[in-house]
Design an enzyme around this catalytic site. Structure first.
Site, mmCIF file in Angstrom:
data_model
loop_
_atom_site.group_PDB
_atom_site.id
_atom_site.type_symbol
_atom_site.label_atom_id
_atom_site.label_comp_id
_atom_site.label_asym_id
_atom_site.label_seq_id
_atom_site.Cartn_x
_atom_site.Cartn_y
_atom_site.Cartn_z
ATOM 1 N N CYS A 5 0.842 -1.204 0.000
ATOM 2 C CA CYS A 5 0.000 0.000 0.000
ATOM 3 C C CYS A 5 0.882 1.262 0.000
ATOM 4 O O CYS A 5 1.544 1.544 -0.979
ATOM 5 C CB CYS A 5 -0.970 -0.040 1.174
ATOM 6 S SG CYS A 5 -2.350 1.097 0.963
ATOM 7 N N HIS A 41 -3.422 -5.654 1.116
ATOM 8 C CA HIS A 41 -2.745 -5.848 2.402
ATOM 9 C C HIS A 41 -2.696 -7.322 2.819
ATOM 10 O O HIS A 41 -3.614 -7.772 3.525
ATOM 11 C CB HIS A 41 -3.496 -5.076 3.487
ATOM 12 C CG HIS A 41 -3.349 -3.601 3.402
ATOM 13 N ND1 HIS A 41 -2.326 -2.916 4.015
ATOM 14 C CD2 HIS A 41 -4.098 -2.665 2.766
ATOM 15 C CE1 HIS A 41 -2.458 -1.617 3.781
ATOM 16 N NE2 HIS A 41 -3.517 -1.438 3.015
ATOM 17 N N GLU A 51 -0.915 -8.525 5.113
ATOM 18 C CA GLU A 51 -0.759 -8.575 6.574
ATOM 19 C C GLU A 51 -2.083 -8.402 7.303
ATOM 20 O O GLU A 51 -2.168 -8.627 8.509
ATOM 21 C CB GLU A 51 0.264 -7.512 7.026
ATOM 22 C CG GLU A 51 -0.261 -6.093 7.189
ATOM 23 C CD GLU A 51 -0.543 -5.371 5.876
ATOM 24 O OE1 GLU A 51 -0.421 -5.996 4.804
ATOM 25 O OE2 GLU A 51 -0.899 -4.176 5.930
#
Lengths: 231, 83
Positions: free
Chosen positions: A86, A203, A205
């Protein structure tokens, strides 16, 4: 095997990345403040998401000149794996480690939703635990994720397998309808020529466990550990 | 003292969704004859110098290095005396 999470003023996904490495991979990880001048012998650099410097001027434009970025560029030049997620991707674009730029999303809105990603290249340090054509469910959360590059650059990326992830629908169809932000060719993630730098808007994560809606992002982290273990 | 007035805009080839939305909105308000709207940034940099040549060189470098992204943006600037 040690990971570094670079933290800028305004980073807000740094802890998610830290936790993905520490709790999921069970590997060593440390935060490195952007003003530092050393990566402390880490084996992989993560540039996390967020709003470094409040997105002033352009996303990633000011973070790119943080002292630690020269170390990140040197590390990448020597072949070290660097993943920018990002805002981290936006910083990689501004720093010239990856080609192209981000425009404001086509609909001018901040988009926060889970999307399907089609894996286009599974031969990278970041994707070796994936299969080509595999679909991942991973969230996006950005306003400037509309990937743009000139025709020549797009052709160069496409012809050399440097498009790593593409926005698609649940059946793997990558078209206008499954393009959330207007990115050229539905591009969600790209790599550099050598394949050791990955930038992606989604994302991974934030998709580390089923409890959060998807654990597909864990495969990206597993891939990095697998790569580092083999090297 | 010299002040640089810098304009940064998206290149002609790059679509400008903000400009397009503004155009549509102004047309809804009744304004006619708008061919295109492009949005950009306006930046002022003040220098404690009167050396036009040196300042111009610096401004040009700043524009290329950080103030604009040459992949998507173009810039222009002018220098004027005073604040």
């Amino acid at each position: 095997m040690k990971f570094a999470v670079i933290t800028f003023p305004g980073s807000n996904c740094d802890y998610d990345c830290y936790r993905a490495v520490k709790d999921h991979l069970k590997c060593q990880v440390e935060y490195i403040w952007h003003r530092e001048h050393s990566l402390n012998n880490c084996d992989c650099v993560i540039l996390p998401g967020g709003f470094s410097y409040g997105d002033y001027l352009r996303t990633g434009a000011i973070a790119r000149f943080s002292p630690i970025m020269q170390q990140v560029i040197d590390f990448a030049d020597k072949g070290g794996p660097v993943i920018g997620i990002c805002n981290g991707f936006q910083i990689l674009l501004e720093s010239g480690l990856l080609p192209g730029a981000m425009l404001v999303n086509r609909n001018l809105q901040f988009i926060c939703q889970t999307v399907h990603l089609k894996v286009e290249n599974n031969r990278l340090p970041f994707t070796n635990r994936l299969t080509a054509g595999q679909l991942l469910r991973v969230p996006i959360a950005h306003k400037e994720g509309n990937y743009y590059a000139d025709d020549r650059t797009i052709k160069e990326l496409e012809d050399n397998g440097r498009v790593v992830f593409r926005y698609s629908d649940g059946s793997g169809q990558a078209d206008e309808k499954s393009n959330p932000n207007g990115s050229l060719n539905n591009i969600a993630g790209i790599t550099n020529k050598k394949g050791n730098v990955l930038g992606m808007m989604p994302h991974p994560e934030r998709a580390m466990e089923q409890l959060l809606g998807s654990s597909d992002g864990a495969l990206v982290f597993d891939s990095i550990k697998n790569f580092l273990g083999a090297n | 003292m010299l002040t640089a007035e810098i304009h940064v805009t998206l290149k002609e080839l790059v679509l400008d969704p903000q400009g397009t939305t503004l155009k549509r909105s102004m047309e809804t308000m009744g304004y006619q004859g708008i061919e295109e709207v492009r949005m950009g940034k306006f930046i002022q940099v003040r220098f404690d110098s009167d050396d036009r040549q040196a300042v111009e060189k610096k401004v040009d470098e700043m524009c290329r290095q950080i103030l604009s992204n040459p992949v998507i943006e173009q810039y222009s600037y002018s220098l004027r005396e005073g604040r």
